[in-house]
Design a protein around this motif. Structure first.
Motif, PDB file in Angstrom:
ATOM      1  N   LEU A   1       0.843  -1.190   0.000  1.00  8.17           N
ATOM      2  CA  LEU A   1       0.000   0.000   0.000  1.00  8.17           C
ATOM      3  C   LEU A   1       0.881   1.245   0.000  1.00  8.17           C
ATOM      4  O   LEU A   1       0.461   2.316   0.461  1.00  8.17           O
ATOM      5  N   GLN A   2       2.060   1.104  -0.519  1.00  5.05           N
ATOM      6  CA  GLN A   2       3.009   2.217  -0.555  1.00  5.05           C
ATOM      7  C   GLN A   2       2.419   3.393  -1.346  1.00  5.05           C
ATOM      8  O   GLN A   2       1.914   3.228  -2.447  1.00  5.05           O
ATOM      9  N   ARG A   3       2.443   4.570  -0.731  1.00  6.97           N
ATOM     10  CA  ARG A   3       1.959   5.816  -1.341  1.00  6.97           C
ATOM     11  C   ARG A   3       0.455   5.792  -1.639  1.00  6.97           C
ATOM     12  O   ARG A   3      -0.049   6.642  -2.367  1.00  6.97           O
ATOM     13  N   LEU A   4      -0.257   4.830  -1.093  1.00  6.01           N
ATOM     14  CA  LEU A   4      -1.710   4.790  -1.257  1.00  6.01           C
ATOM     15  C   LEU A   4      -2.346   6.015  -0.609  1.00  6.01           C
ATOM     16  O   LEU A   4      -1.926   6.455   0.462  1.00  6.01           O
ATOM     17  N   GLN A   5      -3.391   6.561  -1.237  1.00  4.67           N
ATOM     18  CA  GLN A   5      -4.210   7.600  -0.645  1.00  4.67           C
ATOM     19  C   GLN A   5      -5.648   7.090  -0.586  1.00  4.67           C
ATOM     20  O   GLN A   5      -6.227   6.749  -1.619  1.00  4.67           O
ATOM     21  N   SER A   6      -6.180   7.029   0.633  1.00 11.42           N
ATOM     22  CA  SER A   6      -7.525   6.477   0.798  1.00 11.42           C
ATOM     23  C   SER A   6      -8.168   7.069   2.035  1.00 11.42           C
ATOM     24  O   SER A   6      -7.486   7.421   3.012  1.00 11.42           O
ATOM     25  N   GLU A   7      -9.489   7.190   2.001  1.00  9.23           N
ATOM     26  CA  GLU A   7     -10.208   7.677   3.166  1.00  9.23           C
ATOM     27  C   GLU A   7     -10.160   6.657   4.299  1.00  9.23           C
ATOM     28  O   GLU A   7     -10.037   7.025   5.468  1.00  9.23           O
ATOM     29  N   GLU A   8     -10.242   5.372   3.955  1.00  8.44           N
ATOM     30  CA  GLU A   8     -10.253   4.328   4.983  1.00  8.44           C
ATOM     31  C   GLU A   8      -9.650   3.047   4.430  1.00  8.44           C
ATOM     32  O   GLU A   8      -9.872   2.700   3.268  1.00  8.44           O
ATOM     33  N   VAL A   9      -8.885   2.361   5.252  1.00 12.20           N
ATOM     34  CA  VAL A   9      -8.367   1.032   4.921  1.00 12.20           C
ATOM     35  C   VAL A   9      -8.784   0.082   6.038  1.00 12.20           C
ATOM     36  O   VAL A   9      -8.519   0.339   7.215  1.00 12.20           O
ATOM     37  N   LEU A  10      -9.463  -0.991   5.647  1.00  9.78           N
ATOM     38  CA  LEU A  10      -9.899  -2.011   6.601  1.00  9.78           C
ATOM     39  C   LEU A  10      -9.022  -3.238   6.383  1.00  9.78           C
ATOM     40  O   LEU A  10      -9.252  -4.034   5.471  1.00  9.78           O
ATOM     41  N   LEU A  11      -7.994  -3.367   7.202  1.00 11.13           N
ATOM     42  CA  LEU A  11      -7.027  -4.458   7.072  1.00 11.13           C
ATOM     43  C   LEU A  11      -7.276  -5.464   8.190  1.00 11.13           C
ATOM     44  O   LEU A  11      -6.552  -5.513   9.190  1.00 11.13           O
ATOM     45  N   ARG A  12      -8.320  -6.249   8.007  1.00 14.34           N
ATOM     46  CA  ARG A  12      -8.671  -7.285   8.988  1.00 14.34           C
ATOM     47  C   ARG A  12      -8.885  -8.594   8.247  1.00 14.34           C
ATOM     48  O   ARG A  12     -10.023  -9.031   8.031  1.00 14.34           O
ATOM     49  N   PRO A  13      -7.787  -9.216   7.813  1.00 14.03           N
ATOM     50  CA  PRO A  13      -7.895 -10.451   7.034  1.00 14.03           C
ATOM     51  C   PRO A  13      -8.387 -11.607   7.882  1.00 14.03           C
ATOM     52  O   PRO A  13      -8.500 -11.513   9.116  1.00 14.03           O
TER      53      PRO A  13
END
Length: 537
Positions: free
Chosen positions: A318-330
């Motif tokens: 997710l390098q340099r990603l721009q996002s309002e929200e990231v849900l990282l719950r695998p």
């Protein structure tokens, strides 16, 4: 065209054309059986007859809509309409072609080739004023739609494409004004190419199967889709999905998709732009790297319930990603590194039970963490970055805690930052660092400084009680008090009048100087801590 040379099925088609009536040669069986080789003259139509009809060999009947509508025929010869202008629809169902049709740079009305078998289809640069309907057909040798413009729908539902050593679908720079359907069992053996293509509606790969192991299964760099993209509902891909620089006007769904490219990148979505959300969730699995490096996602990137694994290296970038929200719950801990370096995320939601063994966090910026957890747990998260000490992750975490009013957690993070920095320094700096921590906790433990200050006052009081310094003027000196004399040594500004009346010598003088210096450092540190505490109140 000599009408006397037409076979009975060709004459039926010729007579039905002016009224656009359908000619069915299946004998009641609409399927294409495996007995194609035994189809006789009663099911055979020459391609040149189709070409003649489509190019105006028969005059149109006033009040009727002409068209070629044929089912269950074997088409012999070359159906070559290259650069032709065709104003009537072409609808072939359950037909078998001996040679690949050529529609390159033709202007067509609408083309329906449903449940047909073709040894290829060349439609490069074709302009279709209507739909291109290929539902249920089998194309061996490649389907070429590069540069084509379809004003309606492109329907490839249930299509089977095979060209294992090349391009199963070549659709570079294709323009479709409506939806594109590659769903309900769409299968491709070979590379599916959509670079630079533009879709005015939705792109649907639901339940599709793409097979190009060791290569690129879907090449869709710079793809532009006005609405949603669906690669879900049992979507499978063996080989790389390359969507670098693609633009999606709606959301992108990989829910339940299975990707496999163990030797490299399974999903390359670098520099992707999505106007709403991206779902790699609820059963999504990838054997190979998933990369959203440099992507811009206006809404949420969800990896809830996903399974990500690589043999070695980075599993999720997710390098340099721009996002309002990231849900990282695998669904389980990610096997491989997760690269969050220089990403900008407003809300980052994770789960300590599924943290990967290795993280890259340098430059990672976020406004809020969910759950916030305490400093001890989040420091364990920071320490999963094995690339070496970097100050920014500590500063960012401390800022996040302070924004939530958790100042103690923020100070503990900054204290850990100083300790971890000390571990990366040389022997001399390590020694100074150890002294700073022991005495003042690097300035983040003011009560420790206050405790040392009290201990210093006690030491000075006891020491000078038994080792009175000599008075400068024996006739006018006030009564000596070891406690106030020690306080006088420690005070950075002002005095109580004792240090100017008594002059220690030798060891006493060095002890007095040491008390003054230590008192200055400890006093300022304690005062700063008290000030911070009062300002927070």
């Amino acid at each position: 065209m000599n009408l006397e040379e037409l076979s009975p099925p060709e004459r039926r088609l010729w007579e039905a054309f002016p009224r656009g009536e359908a000619v069915d040669l299946t004998g009641g069986d609409p399927t294409v059986s495996d007995q194609i080789a035994h189809w006789g003259p009663d099911r055979t139509v020459r391609a040149e007859v189709l070409v003649a009809l489509l190019l105006g060999a028969v005059e149109q009947t006033p009040g009727q809509v002409p068209g070629v509508r044929l089912s269950g025929a074997r088409i012999t010869g070359s159906l070559n309409l290259g650069h032709a202008q065709v104003s009537v629809p072409l609808a072939l169902t359950g037909c078998v072609f001996d040679e690949a049709p050529h529609l390159y740079w033709a202007q067509m009305n609408s083309v329906h080739l449903m449940r047909c078998r073709l040894p290829g289809l060349v439609a490069s640069g074709t302009r279709i004023d209507g739909h291109l309907w290929l539902e249920g057909s089998r194309v061996h040798g490649g389907l070429w739609l590069d540069g084509a413009h379809i004003s309606g729908i492109l329907n490839m539902s249930g299509v089977y494409l095979t060209n294992p050593q090349g391009d199963a679908l070549l659709a570079d720079r294709m323009l479709v004004d409506a939806n594109v359907y590659c769903d309900r069992g769409f299968t491709a053996q070979g590379e599916v190419r959509l670079p630079g293509a533009r879709v005015g509606g939705q792109l649907i790969f639901r339940e599709a199967r793409l097979h190009n192991p060791g290569g690129v299964a879907l090449y869709a760099s710079r793809l532009d889709v006005a609405a949603n993209v669906f690669c879900d509902g049992g979507f499978q891909a063996q080989g790389e999905l390359r969507m670098r620089g693609a633009r999606v006007g709606g959301y992108l769904s990989f829910v339940g998709a299975e990707l496999s490219h163990p030797t490299g990148t399974a999903l390359n979505a670098d520099d992707l732009g999505v106007e709403t959300d991206v779902y790699c969730s609820d059963g999504f699995s990838s054997d190979g790297t998933v990369s959203f490096a440099g992507a811009r996602i206006t809404g949420q990137l969800s990896l809830r319930g996903a399974r990500l694994a690589v043999a070695e290296g980075t599993a999720l970038s997710l390098q340099r990603l721009q996002s309002e929200e990231v849900l990282l719950r695998p669904a389980e801990p990610i096997r491989g590194a997760v690269d969050l370096s220089y990403a900008k995320i407003s809300l980052f939601r994770d789960d300590p039970r599924t943290w990967p063994e290795r993280l890259q966090l340098d430059g990672f910026q976020y406004d809020n963490l969910d759950p916030a957890l305490d400093a001890r747990q989040r420091l364990n998260w920071l320490h999963r970055d094995t690339d070496g000490y970097a100050p920014q992750p500590y500063e960012r975490l401390a800022t996040a805690y302070r924004s939530l009013g958790l100042d103690t957690d923020g100070r503990n993070v900054l204290l850990a930052k100083s300790r971890d920095r000390r571990a990366s320094q040389g022997p001399a700096r390590k020694a100074i660092g150890w002294m700073q921590e022991i005495l003042v906790g690097y300035g983040y433990l003011p009560f420790r400084a206050a405790s040392w200050l009290i201990a210093l006052i006690v030491f000075g009081t006891v020491y000078f009680h038994f080792n009175h310094p000599k008075p400068l003027d024996t006739g006018q000196n006030p009564h000596f008090n070891s406690f106030w004399y020690t306080i006088d040594l420690i005070l950075p500004i002002g005095n109580v009048g004792l240090t100017g009346q008594y002059a220690p010598k030798g060891l006493d003088q060095w002890i007095a100087y040491t008390i003054s210096m230590l008192g200055l450092v400890l006093g300022f540190t304690a005062a700063a801590g008290i000030t911070r505490a009062l300002s927070r109140e």
